[in-house]
Design a protein around this motif. Structure first.
Motif, PDB file in Angstrom:
ATOM      1  N   ARG A   1       0.832  -1.211   0.000  1.00 54.32           N
ATOM      2  CA  ARG A   1       0.000   0.000   0.000  1.00 54.32           C
ATOM      3  C   ARG A   1       0.864   1.258   0.000  1.00 54.32           C
ATOM      4  O   ARG A   1       0.559   2.237  -0.692  1.00 54.32           O
ATOM      5  CB  ARG A   1      -0.909   0.011   1.234  1.00 54.32           C
ATOM      6  CG  ARG A   1      -2.008  -1.035   1.243  1.00 54.32           C
ATOM      7  CD  ARG A   1      -2.903  -0.846   2.464  1.00 54.32           C
ATOM      8  NE  ARG A   1      -3.859  -1.920   2.629  1.00 54.32           N
ATOM      9  CZ  ARG A   1      -5.036  -1.981   2.032  1.00 54.32           C
ATOM     10  NH1 ARG A   1      -5.390  -1.024   1.188  1.00 54.32           N
ATOM     11  NH2 ARG A   1      -5.855  -2.995   2.254  1.00 54.32           N
ATOM     12  N   THR A   2       1.939   1.236   0.782  1.00 58.61           N
ATOM     13  CA  THR A   2       2.815   2.407   0.867  1.00 58.61           C
ATOM     14  C   THR A   2       3.418   2.734  -0.494  1.00 58.61           C
ATOM     15  O   THR A   2       3.475   3.899  -0.900  1.00 58.61           O
ATOM     16  CB  THR A   2       3.930   2.154   1.891  1.00 58.61           C
ATOM     17  OG1 THR A   2       3.350   1.930   3.185  1.00 58.61           O
ATOM     18  CG2 THR A   2       4.881   3.342   1.975  1.00 58.61           C
TER      19      THR A   2
ATOM     20  N   GLU B   1      -8.352   3.271   9.002  1.00 65.35           N
ATOM     21  CA  GLU B   1      -7.352   4.220   8.534  1.00 65.35           C
ATOM     22  C   GLU B   1      -7.865   4.834   7.243  1.00 65.35           C
ATOM     23  O   GLU B   1      -8.174   4.108   6.295  1.00 65.35           O
ATOM     24  CB  GLU B   1      -6.042   3.476   8.299  1.00 65.35           C
ATOM     25  CG  GLU B   1      -4.857   4.344   7.933  1.00 65.35           C
ATOM     26  CD  GLU B   1      -3.589   3.504   7.805  1.00 65.35           C
ATOM     27  OE1 GLU B   1      -2.846   3.719   6.816  1.00 65.35           O
ATOM     28  OE2 GLU B   1      -3.363   2.630   8.671  1.00 65.35           O
ATOM     29  N   PRO B   2      -8.033   6.162   7.169  1.00 62.89           N
ATOM     30  CA  PRO B   2      -8.598   6.780   5.968  1.00 62.89           C
ATOM     31  C   PRO B   2      -7.690   6.625   4.754  1.00 62.89           C
ATOM     32  O   PRO B   2      -6.470   6.527   4.874  1.00 62.89           O
ATOM     33  CB  PRO B   2      -8.738   8.255   6.355  1.00 62.89           C
ATOM     34  CG  PRO B   2      -8.653   8.284   7.841  1.00 62.89           C
ATOM     35  CD  PRO B   2      -7.773   7.149   8.228  1.00 62.89           C
ATOM     36  N   ARG B   3      -8.300   6.623   3.591  1.00 63.82           N
ATOM     37  CA  ARG B   3      -7.554   6.573   2.339  1.00 63.82           C
ATOM     38  C   ARG B   3      -6.892   7.932   2.095  1.00 63.82           C
ATOM     39  O   ARG B   3      -7.529   8.973   2.257  1.00 63.82           O
ATOM     40  CB  ARG B   3      -8.494   6.234   1.193  1.00 63.82           C
ATOM     41  CG  ARG B   3      -7.791   5.920  -0.134  1.00 63.82           C
ATOM     42  CD  ARG B   3      -8.794   5.497  -1.200  1.00 63.82           C
ATOM     43  NE  ARG B   3      -9.508   4.295  -0.793  1.00 63.82           N
ATOM     44  CZ  ARG B   3      -9.018   3.063  -0.918  1.00 63.82           C
ATOM     45  NH1 ARG B   3      -7.816   2.883  -1.424  1.00 63.82           N
ATOM     46  NH2 ARG B   3      -9.733   2.017  -0.529  1.00 63.82           N
ATOM     47  N   PRO B   4      -5.607   7.950   1.759  1.00 59.09           N
ATOM     48  CA  PRO B   4      -4.928   9.229   1.516  1.00 59.09           C
ATOM     49  C   PRO B   4      -5.658  10.051   0.454  1.00 59.09           C
ATOM     50  O   PRO B   4      -6.108   9.526  -0.570  1.00 59.09           O
ATOM     51  CB  PRO B   4      -3.539   8.799   1.027  1.00 59.09           C
ATOM     52  CG  PRO B   4      -3.338   7.435   1.605  1.00 59.09           C
ATOM     53  CD  PRO B   4      -4.688   6.804   1.616  1.00 59.09           C
TER      54      PRO B   4
ATOM     55  N   ASP C   1       0.563   4.128  -2.700  1.00 55.52           N
ATOM     56  CA  ASP C   1       0.123   5.455  -2.271  1.00 55.52           C
ATOM     57  C   ASP C   1       1.143   6.533  -2.624  1.00 55.52           C
ATOM     58  O   ASP C   1       0.780   7.684  -2.897  1.00 55.52           O
ATOM     59  CB  ASP C   1      -0.134   5.470  -0.760  1.00 55.52           C
ATOM     60  CG  ASP C   1      -1.356   4.652  -0.373  1.00 55.52           C
ATOM     61  OD1 ASP C   1      -2.154   4.326  -1.258  1.00 55.52           O
ATOM     62  OD2 ASP C   1      -1.499   4.344   0.829  1.00 55.52           O
TER      63      ASP C   1
ATOM     64  N   CYS D   1      -8.510  11.475   0.785  1.00 57.09           N
ATOM     65  CA  CYS D   1      -9.963  11.484   0.995  1.00 57.09           C
ATOM     66  C   CYS D   1     -10.303  12.155   2.316  1.00 57.09           C
ATOM     67  O   CYS D   1      -9.511  12.146   3.259  1.00 57.09           O
ATOM     68  CB  CYS D   1     -10.520  10.058   1.007  1.00 57.09           C
ATOM     69  SG  CYS D   1     -10.413   9.200  -0.571  1.00 57.09           S
TER      70      CYS D   1
ATOM     71  N   HIS E   1      -9.083   3.220   3.851  1.00 51.97           N
ATOM     72  CA  HIS E   1      -7.864   2.603   3.323  1.00 51.97           C
ATOM     73  C   HIS E   1      -7.713   1.176   3.858  1.00 51.97           C
ATOM     74  O   HIS E   1      -7.447   0.241   3.115  1.00 51.97           O
ATOM     75  CB  HIS E   1      -6.673   3.458   3.741  1.00 51.97           C
ATOM     76  CG  HIS E   1      -5.368   3.022   3.180  1.00 51.97           C
ATOM     77  ND1 HIS E   1      -5.145   2.820   1.846  1.00 51.97           N
ATOM     78  CD2 HIS E   1      -4.181   2.743   3.790  1.00 51.97           C
ATOM     79  CE1 HIS E   1      -3.897   2.461   1.643  1.00 51.97           C
ATOM     80  NE2 HIS E   1      -3.294   2.383   2.814  1.00 51.97           N
ATOM     81  N   GLU E   2      -7.892   1.009   5.165  1.00 47.75           N
ATOM     82  CA  GLU E   2      -7.771  -0.300   5.807  1.00 47.75           C
ATOM     83  C   GLU E   2      -8.527  -0.250   7.128  1.00 47.75           C
ATOM     84  O   GLU E   2      -8.608   0.801   7.783  1.00 47.75           O
ATOM     85  CB  GLU E   2      -6.302  -0.652   6.046  1.00 47.75           C
ATOM     86  CG  GLU E   2      -6.073  -2.071   6.507  1.00 47.75           C
ATOM     87  CD  GLU E   2      -4.605  -2.442   6.605  1.00 47.75           C
ATOM     88  OE1 GLU E   2      -4.307  -3.549   7.097  1.00 47.75           O
ATOM     89  OE2 GLU E   2      -3.750  -1.620   6.192  1.00 47.75           O
TER      90      GLU E   2
ATOM     91  N   LEU F   1      -5.661  -5.261  -3.850  1.00 47.44           N
ATOM     92  CA  LEU F   1      -4.368  -4.624  -3.612  1.00 47.44           C
ATOM     93  C   LEU F   1      -3.299  -5.271  -4.485  1.00 47.44           C
ATOM     94  O   LEU F   1      -2.486  -4.576  -5.103  1.00 47.44           O
ATOM     95  CB  LEU F   1      -4.000  -4.736  -2.134  1.00 47.44           C
ATOM     96  CG  LEU F   1      -2.616  -4.217  -1.726  1.00 47.44           C
ATOM     97  CD1 LEU F   1      -2.467  -2.737  -2.046  1.00 47.44           C
ATOM     98  CD2 LEU F   1      -2.374  -4.468  -0.227  1.00 47.44           C
TER      99      LEU F   1
ATOM    100  N   GLU G   1     -14.329  -1.811   4.876  1.00 49.70           N
ATOM    101  CA  GLU G   1     -13.463  -1.419   3.774  1.00 49.70           C
ATOM    102  C   GLU G   1     -14.237  -1.197   2.470  1.00 49.70           C
ATOM    103  O   GLU G   1     -13.647  -0.776   1.473  1.00 49.70           O
ATOM    104  CB  GLU G   1     -12.360  -2.465   3.578  1.00 49.70           C
ATOM    105  CG  GLU G   1     -11.351  -2.455   4.733  1.00 49.70           C
ATOM    106  CD  GLU G   1     -10.263  -3.505   4.588  1.00 49.70           C
ATOM    107  OE1 GLU G   1     -10.379  -4.360   3.683  1.00 49.70           O
ATOM    108  OE2 GLU G   1      -9.306  -3.483   5.395  1.00 49.70           O
TER     109      GLU G   1
END
Length: 498
Positions: free
Chosen positions: A252-253, A435-438, A256, A440, A414-415, A281, A408
């Motif tokens: 994910r990192t 954990e929010p989606r970057p 993103d 958003c 995000h997760e 993913l 999700e």
């Protein structure tokens, strides 16, 4: 060749000036690893600590620590991993109850008085300097310490659902795991070309397996302190490996951060283990970088992976088997059993049992895991969460993985992670953190609850939902349910949970 004899061969015969481990973009050669290994063996032999001695190692991702592990294994002793990433008081308590004759640790670790006191109170302390030299740190070997002949490693589990436990990995388990993974060295060759990238903590099975299997095969290692995006990308650019390993959080990192594809153009496959990887993913990574994500399934108790995807399997089956953990590795048998112990029909979900020489009970014994799974007609295994994960809420059974997937579904998530919070009236209730989606706007707890109501029964909806900047994780990058519950309790005490 067994792992112990192979490491002994490398430590005695590898050319002194051959590159072995890259760390912080500088190389440790085999000569340096040999010097540290021989220094440790001499110190232990002088103290009367021979074959079977349980050697505690506060194991950091550093070359000198890897040299210590190789020395312990090559000389017939047993590595007992101690986690440097936990708070000092917890590390001290772990050392105090371990019953070790000797503990090896870095100066930074032993600078803490509570840790040093625990080390010298239980046995001999050895200070491992950054240059690989060893100095006495106090204490003396305890005469009543238990030995572990035939045990390679006492390894910590990840501790995602409770305190980590220590599992004994026998010599034959480790040897079988290396052989079944295809890591055997080329006949007649001491070293070989290529590198292995090690980004996960050596103190857990994924990281230590990556490092030891790479050395066993004769490859050079690139050892990172931890996964750090830019350091990892630079390592890929420098060495151009065709394969690498990443946990789902690291995948994910990379996505993103929108790392330019040309920087990762050498990658053809990425292995992914430690925890469940969502198929979407894996697909997103493949679309972005052209590298197929090959999931693996295993456990510390089996000394590594017992099922996996391979590149040929992925090319043929991924479109129809996405989400599977792959097929059993050679020498591994799997079956699914019902609650009464009878074998379930193909396609039915039940408890997964495994028979393999990697088992602590031997190759003839079926070992029942904690995982719920099903097998299909093509031999693929599908994991459906853990049997001991079920949350009993007032008599109703809630599967955390089902709740996680519901959370999700929200486009801004995000997760998500779900855990069981004790409740005086209902026994336990599901609680969650997301954990929010970057990029958003973070969702509110009320929005998430409404979204869950579309697909979950009322008793499955989390009683409390937190929106956090980042989910708490163990050193192996799994979500820590222990810390998640701590966050929920803190929020409830402050009146802030939904």
């Amino acid at each position: 060749m067994g792992a112990r004899s192979r490491l002994a061969e490398l430590l005695s015969k590898a050319p002194t000036d051959s590159r072995a481990v890259e760390f912080e973009e500088s190389w440790w050669h085999w000569g340096a690893l040999r010097s540290t290994a021989r220094g440790l063996d001499a110190s232990l032999t002088e103290a009367g600590l021979g074959e079977g001695t349980r050697v505690g190692v506060v194991l950091e991702n550093r070359p000198e620590h890897l040299a210590v592990v190789c020395s312990v294994l090559a000389t017939g002793r047993c590595v007992v991993t101690l986690n440097p990433l936990q708070p000092p008081e917890r590390l001290a308590a772990d050392i105090a109850r371990s019953g070790l004759s000797v503990v090896v640790a870095s100066p930074g670790t032993l600078d803490d008085e509570s840790v040093l006191g625990a080390v010298t109170g239980t046995g001999l302390g050895l200070r491992l300097e950054p240059d690989g030299s060893l100095e006495p740190a106090g204490g003396s070997p305890r005469p009543d310490a238990e030995t572990a002949v035939g045990v390679s490693i006492e390894m910590l589990t990840s501790g995602t659902t409770g305190p980590p436990k220590r599992v004994r990995l026998l010599d034959r388990q480790f040897d079988t795991a290396l052989e079944s993974s295809g890591q055997s060295p080329k006949k007649g060759a001491l070293l070989r070309s290529g590198v292995s990238l090690v980004t996960t903590p050596l103190v857990h099975i994924g990281g230590l397996w990556s490092a030891l299997s790479g050395l066993y095969a004769g490859r050079r290692l690139v050892l990172l302190r931890r996964f750090a995006l830019e350091s990892w990308v630079r390592a890929v650019e420098r060495h151009r490996p065709p394969a690498a390993g990443l946990v789902p959080a690291a995948l994910r990192t990379v996505l993103d951060a929108a790392v330019p594809p040309e920087r990762l153009s050498s990658l053809r496959v990425v292995t992914c283990g430690t925890t469940y990887c969502p198929p979407e993913l894996a697909d997103a990574f493949f679309r972005a970088y052209g590298a197929r994500v090959l999931m693996t399934y295993g456990a510390t108790e089996f000394a590594g992976a017992v099922a996996a995807w391979t590149l040929p399997l992925h090319k043929r089956w991924w479109d129809t088997k996405a989400g599977s953990a792959g097929r059993p590795l050679p020498g591994v048998e799997m079956r699914v059993v019902a609650d009464d112990g009878t074998e379930a029909a193909l396609g039915d979900v039940g408890r997964l049992e495994i028979r393999t020489a990697q088992s602590p009970d031997g190759s003839g014994a079926w070992v029942r895991t904690s995982d719920l799974a099903r097998l299909d007609v093509d031999g693929f295994v599908w994991i459906h969460g853990r049997a001991d994960d079920a949350i009993i809420r007032g008599g109703f059974k809630v599967q955390p993985d089902q709740v996680r997937r519901a959370l999700e579904r929200h486009p801004a998530v995000h997760e998500a992670a779900v855990a069981a919070l004790p409740d005086a009236r209902l026994g336990h209730v599901p609680v969650a953190a997301v954990e929010p989606r970057p990029g958003c706007t973070p969702p509110t707890a009320q929005e998430l609850t409404m979204s869950c109501r579309e697909v979950l029964a009322p008793y499955e909806i989390p009683a409390h939902i937190l929106v956090v900047d980042a989910l708490p994780r163990t050193p192996s990058s799994k979500v820590s349910r222990v810390e998640l519950l701590d966050l929920v309790r803190a929020s409830l005490a402050a009146g802030g949970a939904a």
